[in-house]
Scaffold this motif. Sequence first.
Motif, PDB file in Angstrom:
ATOM      1  N   LYS A   1       0.840  -1.203   0.000  1.00 41.18           N
ATOM      2  CA  LYS A   1       0.000   0.000   0.000  1.00 41.18           C
ATOM      3  C   LYS A   1       0.874   1.251   0.000  1.00 41.18           C
ATOM      4  O   LYS A   1       0.612   2.209  -0.727  1.00 41.18           O
ATOM      5  CB  LYS A   1      -0.914  -0.015   1.221  1.00 41.18           C
ATOM      6  N   ILE A   2       1.916   1.245   0.837  1.00 41.87           N
ATOM      7  CA  ILE A   2       2.761   2.435   0.938  1.00 41.87           C
ATOM      8  C   ILE A   2       3.473   2.691  -0.392  1.00 41.87           C
ATOM      9  O   ILE A   2       3.674   3.830  -0.799  1.00 41.87           O
ATOM     10  CB  ILE A   2       3.756   2.280   2.103  1.00 41.87           C
TER      11      ILE A   2
ATOM     12  N   GLU B   1       2.326   2.382  -3.241  1.00 41.62           N
ATOM     13  CA  GLU B   1       1.448   3.119  -4.144  1.00 41.62           C
ATOM     14  C   GLU B   1       1.430   4.605  -3.828  1.00 41.62           C
ATOM     15  O   GLU B   1       1.079   5.420  -4.669  1.00 41.62           O
ATOM     16  CB  GLU B   1       0.018   2.576  -4.033  1.00 41.62           C
ATOM     17  N   LEU B   2       1.786   4.971  -2.594  1.00 45.91           N
ATOM     18  CA  LEU B   2       1.725   6.375  -2.202  1.00 45.91           C
ATOM     19  C   LEU B   2       3.040   7.101  -2.463  1.00 45.91           C
ATOM     20  O   LEU B   2       3.118   8.311  -2.324  1.00 45.91           O
ATOM     21  CB  LEU B   2       1.389   6.483  -0.706  1.00 45.91           C
TER      22      LEU B   2
END
Lengths: 165, 154, 367, 151
Positions: free
Chosen positions: C47-48, C50-51
Amino acid sequence: MVATVKEIEMPKKPIPVVGSLKLMYSMGKYVFKKPVTTQYPEDKGKIPDRFRFRIFLVPEACVGCTLCSKICPNHSIKMENWDLDRSGLENNVVQTARGDRKNLQNKRNIYPDVNFGTCTVCRQCEEICPTDAIYLTHQFEDARTRNSFTYSPQELTMQEEDVIK
Amino acid sequence: MKTGDMGVKTTTLEKALEWGRSNSLWPLTMGLACCAIEMMATQAADVDVARFGSEIFRNSPRQSDLMIVAGTTTKRMAPRVKRIYEEMPYPKYVIAMGVCVIQGGPYVDGYSVVLGVDRVIPVDVYVPGCPPSPQALTYGLITLQKKIRNETDR
Amino acid sequence: MSHWIELNIGPVHPATHGIYRFRVKLNEETVEDVDITIGYLHRNAEKICELNYFVNNTIYFDRMDYIDAMNMELGYLRAVETLMDMEVPERAQWIRMIMAELSRIAARMVGIGALGLDVGMLTPFFHTFHEREKIQNIFVEASGGRQEVNYMSIGGVYQDFNDTIINEIKEFIAGFKGKLEEIVKMFTDSEIFWQRNVGTGVLEPDIALDYGVTGPMLRASGIPYDVRKDSPYLYYDKVNFDVPIAKSKDNMGRFLVKVEELRQSVRIIEQCLAKLPEGPYFNPKAKKSAMLLLKGQGDVFTRVESESGEFGVFIRGDGNVKPYRVHARSPSFKNLAVVPIMAKGSLIADLIITIASVDAVAGEVDR
Amino acid sequence: MYKILSEETDKSGMKVLNIDKSDLVELMEDYKNRRYYLSSITGVDMKDHIDVIYHIHNFDKNDYLCVKVSTSDEKVPSITKLWKAAIVDEREQYDLMGIVFEGHENLRRILLPDEWVGHPLRKDYDLNKVQYISMDRDGNEHVSFDDKEGW
């Protein structure tokens, strides 16, 4: 491409007592060798040149481009307003090829402050800095008993011992 | 000696106890992630933390008085860390090793990491770094020893 | 008369090599079933990623298989470079190869040392960690980081090799050859090690393939699959090395395969050092000012051979400076799932050795 | 007989087969008989639909293949009957992406606790809504949005 396969041979099964004696011999040899332990607090051992740990800042060279705060993967670096002219720093000059002059490039007076409680020492801020203002040094002895690791721009210019005071 | 013998004797006894405690910290292997490997390296021959009285890494919380929380504490792991901490006998000390344990480290943006193990258990010494080198952890241990002897507060 | 016990091992237990929870169903001393709970180290790296920008994400891959950081970086960067059509200069490729192999040796040193601890031998642990310390000194000399190095950048490496590093690697390789044989002798001369490893944790090749097992576990079951050989990346097709396989399929076979791979790694490093050319060490397209502007579009799935098996990275880019989706095919995740099959019917003490020989790393299993 | 909608080559030179999800099991069975094995399953949230990407591999021919399926109702047939490797992979994708694999016998969360709300790798997952986990005496995990109950 054909794989060159090598089938492993089983080593010889140890004879019960002889195997143990061999082991004892191979370990006993080390009694007569020099110890490998570095006596840490007295002798810091060999620290290679490129070993990097705590972040330092050259405020005279910082142009306030905010690239380091952008590239930091976990937002450890934030830009903070710090008036260098009024801070009483004596050598408020930047050395360039054209001679020494005041840090006029940093018009917004913003300098990075680093939260070392989340910094992963990935050195990307150092890589991207266009003027080499932010850099990392060997200093690793910064354990604390309080959970406050945010270094203001002023503290980033100081050695660890001075920061504690 | 004007204030009475008792007072002087108690303080010296306390000093002796502090000195004894600080030089026989037995750590618990609380290796959770990356820092666990550096913690093992601290125990191994090159740094050899046994020189400071942290003779052996115990696997049971009942036999240890220092918990080195090495590695990211996730939300799922936090209740278990707390339970293990509660199982340790008094007096007990905690070293938070690595930035994940201090304030969340590289995973501050995420959804499953506790942002600092001091929200779960009380921490005595914070050792930053990702992961801290064995020397840095040893320095943290020395800081803890000083703290137990009331020599430092930083 | 059977006597049923349900035994809980973990999450924090010295034998689990990471934080997993094993709930073992025992019939007296025999293992009937193992239920593995994972996720105690789920750090949401995907998830990170993607940021963050493309350049940032190497640090999260470093921390997946945290004992084999170089190969993890390489896996991610191969995918990113394929996505961006970025070429890597020749010197950087050779440097990457040397570092990947050194990292493999360092990871194996941890694995073998920990296996020794599980069998009840404390001595090999100190020897293997001393060797590992030497490798980490080389990493520090090259990159500045000890374990999570962040050495490779998109389009090359961050810092060039100099003579000190090359000399240090040569010195290490010269000393390591003899040392490895000594460490292996410590294991194979021991009657206890022999008894606890031979014939335990047998993994049949068809089960291994069915469960998607890769790496030394698959090779120890007799299937010579190695990404470095079968679909060569970097310059693995220009160096000579063998793929070791074992016919015994048990824990001993896995140990011997791992040891033989170390010898092959040493061979590869020697050839790389001989062939290391002069030249640039990064692609000027990815220079300082462009670091945050690198974009990629499309789907890409590349894989490398990490210490525990085939590490694949899937990236989908939508033409932005941040990846749209990053997925890691982690080998330990699959390797760990086969433990119940391997342990079934064995004694509870053998389960510990079986878990140790899988060499799963929690950071990579949970990501 | 299954039908391949389109065939392409992706950037890493891998053959990609786009198929309809009703043909998935049939196609996979065909490839299984040709000694292909499952490597990984990836789900990608495209906001209006979800792409499920399978990578399969033949060890003899050394051939990698990518099979793409797109679903708009979060449901995909399970392939655990063909390869056991799919068990953990499908559980992971269900956990993080919320893809329901129909026919999977043990479709539970694998990385997060069972009570976790939402699927984190979805693009509409709200990271600001922090969830906290606590544990009772028996070791069961409970999830709540209240920061007083858990960490």
